[in-house]
Design a protein around this motif. Sequence first.
Motif, PDB file in Angstrom:
ATOM      1  N   GLU A  64      -8.584  -5.850 -16.877  1.00  0.00           N
ATOM      2  CA  GLU A  64      -7.874  -7.077 -16.535  1.00  0.00           C
ATOM      3  C   GLU A  64      -8.038  -7.362 -15.048  1.00  0.00           C
ATOM      4  OE1 GLU A  64      -6.363 -10.316 -16.307  1.00  0.00           O
ATOM      5  OE2 GLU A  64      -6.063  -9.519 -18.336  1.00  0.00           O
ATOM      6  N   PRO A  65      -8.715  -8.461 -14.683  1.00  0.00           N
ATOM      7  CA  PRO A  65      -8.863  -8.765 -13.254  1.00  0.00           C
ATOM      8  C   PRO A  65      -7.526  -8.849 -12.528  1.00  0.00           C
ATOM      9  CG  PRO A  65     -10.302 -10.164 -14.574  1.00  0.00           C
ATOM     10  CD  PRO A  65      -9.398  -9.442 -15.541  1.00  0.00           C
ATOM     11  N   GLU A  66      -6.523  -9.383 -13.193  1.00  0.00           N
ATOM     12  CA  GLU A  66      -5.180  -9.434 -12.608  1.00  0.00           C
ATOM     13  C   GLU A  66      -4.432  -8.161 -13.016  1.00  0.00           C
ATOM     14  OE1 GLU A  66      -3.972 -14.018 -12.244  1.00  0.00           O
ATOM     15  OE2 GLU A  66      -4.348 -13.406 -14.318  1.00  0.00           O
ATOM     16  N   ILE A  95      -0.649   8.032  -4.324  1.00  0.00           N
ATOM     17  CA  ILE A  95      -1.744   9.004  -4.278  1.00  0.00           C
ATOM     18  C   ILE A  95      -2.759   8.720  -5.375  1.00  0.00           C
ATOM     19  CG2 ILE A  95      -2.337  11.442  -4.582  1.00  0.00           C
ATOM     20  CD1 ILE A  95      -1.117  10.924  -1.901  1.00  0.00           C
ATOM     21  N   ASP A  96      -2.274   8.436  -6.569  1.00  0.00           N
ATOM     22  CA  ASP A  96      -3.162   8.178  -7.701  1.00  0.00           C
ATOM     23  C   ASP A  96      -4.069   6.988  -7.416  1.00  0.00           C
ATOM     24  OD1 ASP A  96      -4.170   8.582 -10.268  1.00  0.00           O
ATOM     25  OD2 ASP A  96      -2.607   7.406 -11.244  1.00  0.00           O
ATOM     26  N   ALA A  97      -3.559   6.012  -6.668  1.00  0.00           N
ATOM     27  CA  ALA A  97      -4.273   4.768  -6.429  1.00  0.00           C
ATOM     28  C   ALA A  97      -5.173   4.811  -5.195  1.00  0.00           C
ATOM     29  CB  ALA A  97      -3.281   3.614  -6.303  1.00  0.00           C
ATOM     30  N   SER A  98      -5.477   5.988  -4.688  1.00  0.00           N
ATOM     31  CA  SER A  98      -6.334   6.043  -3.509  1.00  0.00           C
ATOM     32  C   SER A  98      -7.040   7.383  -3.414  1.00  0.00           C
ATOM     33  CB  SER A  98      -5.517   5.810  -2.232  1.00  0.00           C
ATOM     34  OG  SER A  98      -6.305   6.028  -1.076  1.00  0.00           O
ATOM     35  N   LYS A  99      -8.345   7.375  -3.621  1.00  0.00           N
ATOM     36  CA  LYS A  99      -9.123   8.599  -3.439  1.00  0.00           C
ATOM     37  C   LYS A  99      -9.067   9.065  -1.986  1.00  0.00           C
ATOM     38  CE  LYS A  99     -12.570   7.990  -7.143  1.00  0.00           C
ATOM     39  NZ  LYS A  99     -12.036   6.779  -7.801  1.00  0.00           N
ATOM     40  N   ALA A 100      -8.993   8.122  -1.045  1.00  0.00           N
ATOM     41  CA  ALA A 100      -8.911   8.489   0.362  1.00  0.00           C
ATOM     42  C   ALA A 100      -7.629   9.269   0.636  1.00  0.00           C
ATOM     43  CB  ALA A 100      -8.968   7.234   1.240  1.00  0.00           C
ATOM     44  N   ARG A 101      -6.509   8.805   0.114  1.00  0.00           N
ATOM     45  CA  ARG A 101      -5.244   9.528   0.285  1.00  0.00           C
ATOM     46  C   ARG A 101      -5.316  10.904  -0.376  1.00  0.00           C
ATOM     47  NH1 ARG A 101      -2.359   4.498  -1.310  1.00  0.00           N
ATOM     48  NH2 ARG A 101      -1.704   3.411   0.582  1.00  0.00           N
ATOM     49  N   GLN A 102      -5.937  10.953  -1.544  1.00  0.00           N
ATOM     50  CA  GLN A 102      -6.042  12.228  -2.255  1.00  0.00           C
ATOM     51  C   GLN A 102      -6.775  13.264  -1.413  1.00  0.00           C
ATOM     52  OE1 GLN A 102      -7.852  11.516  -6.096  1.00  0.00           O
ATOM     53  NE2 GLN A 102      -6.463   9.810  -6.534  1.00  0.00           N
ATOM     54  N   ASP A 141     -12.311   3.163  -3.658  1.00  0.00           N
ATOM     55  CA  ASP A 141     -11.102   3.957  -3.451  1.00  0.00           C
ATOM     56  C   ASP A 141     -10.284   4.081  -4.724  1.00  0.00           C
ATOM     57  OD1 ASP A 141      -9.423   5.426  -1.644  1.00  0.00           O
ATOM     58  OD2 ASP A 141      -8.061   3.710  -1.538  1.00  0.00           O
ATOM     59  N   ILE A 142     -10.252   3.027  -5.511  1.00  0.00           N
ATOM     60  CA  ILE A 142      -9.555   3.041  -6.800  1.00  0.00           C
ATOM     61  C   ILE A 142     -10.607   2.974  -7.893  1.00  0.00           C
ATOM     62  CG2 ILE A 142      -7.943   1.832  -8.326  1.00  0.00           C
ATOM     63  CD1 ILE A 142      -6.556   0.738  -5.868  1.00  0.00           C
ATOM     64  N   GLY A 143     -10.604   3.951  -8.753  1.00  0.00           N
ATOM     65  CA  GLY A 143     -11.567   3.973  -9.844  1.00  0.00           C
ATOM     66  C   GLY A 143     -10.888   4.446 -11.116  1.00  0.00           C
ATOM     67  N   GLY A 144     -11.698   4.757 -12.084  1.00  0.00           N
ATOM     68  CA  GLY A 144     -11.177   5.258 -13.349  1.00  0.00           C
ATOM     69  C   GLY A 144     -12.309   5.434 -14.322  1.00  0.00           C
ATOM     70  N   ALA A 169     -17.483  -1.747  -4.125  1.00  0.00           N
ATOM     71  CA  ALA A 169     -16.529  -2.309  -3.169  1.00  0.00           C
ATOM     72  C   ALA A 169     -15.098  -1.991  -3.557  1.00  0.00           C
ATOM     73  CB  ALA A 169     -16.720  -3.821  -3.067  1.00  0.00           C
ATOM     74  N   GLY A 170     -14.800  -2.026  -4.855  1.00  0.00           N
ATOM     75  CA  GLY A 170     -13.449  -1.701  -5.298  1.00  0.00           C
ATOM     76  C   GLY A 170     -12.480  -2.854  -5.123  1.00  0.00           C
ATOM     77  N   VAL A 171     -11.243  -2.610  -5.545  1.00  0.00           N
ATOM     78  CA  VAL A 171     -10.248  -3.681  -5.563  1.00  0.00           C
ATOM     79  C   VAL A 171      -9.355  -3.684  -4.335  1.00  0.00           C
ATOM     80  CG1 VAL A 171     -10.227  -3.816  -8.071  1.00  0.00           C
ATOM     81  CG2 VAL A 171      -8.638  -2.267  -6.921  1.00  0.00           C
TER      82      VAL A 171
END
Length: 307
Positions: A64-66, A95-102, A141-144, A169-171
């Motif tokens: 879902e784009p939104e 934390i879950d929403a950022s690989k950089a934070r992880q 940064d956010i993937g899945g 590029a990511g969201v």
Amino acid sequence: MTSAPLTILYEHPAWFAPLFAELARQDIPYRAVSITDHGFDPAAPAPPSPIVFNRVAMSSFLREPEHPIFYAQALFEHWEGLGARVLNGSRALAIDASKARQLALIRRLGLDIPATRIVHRARDIPAAAAQLRFPVLVKADIGGAGAGIERYDTADELAAAIAEQRTPAGVNGVILVQEYAPRRGGRITRVETLGGRYLYAIDIASSGDTFDLCPADACAVDRPPVTMTAAQPPAALVAAAERIAKAAGLDVGGVEYLIDDRDGRACFYDINALSNFVARPLDVLGWDPHERLVAHVRSIIAEGRKG
């Protein structure tokens, strides 16, 4: 407040059928609420229930784009401010929403990660990659389920991808440039935790060089086949995974590491707050982790009632 002590906020209903079935089996009343068309009133005086369970997938942006990822962060902070206990709440979600934070969290704990640089402009990727060994991965940064990850074997290949605007590029505009660490034996290890404690571990291996190593049934689409076997990591790595889970605020979640085949180091690289658990758990583990998850939720509900 509603009469149900538990609200489950989810984004992908099919993924949580085993959870809903186990809640029913253990006779725990709950409300299942889809976040897809959800809205909230910031002046609301109370959360929907004393306990809220976050089941929002980071891969929701693929469907879902939104997507609801950033919305969920605002929502859970609001409900927490009203006194709700949100399992995998705003702290874990950040934390879950950022690989950089992880990766930053893992390094602050003194644990190894793949060599990585973080940037926010595509034009800065080559300079970041020049500090690393090729091949390199460029990650959103956010993937899945392996989304938003590309491998580049040479600087020229990377430069061409940037010129053609083909790099991930990511969201949220945050980009990771990371050394590709070859997985020893072609496998990674996922350590599942519950309440900050070790629950089980599995080795996940693939004959293809896929980045989608999600162990759940719902992930096994359009990718090379993966094999999953029960594992027992060394005690030091189990302890490390527990430290990561606690530091990340995970009520339930997985921590992944690989053994870098170049030097034998165990490198932690992913924290995942959305655990669907392993497919065919009775075959792989000999028991169903949903039973322990729901028993854990039951104990939290009981504690809340005592309080």
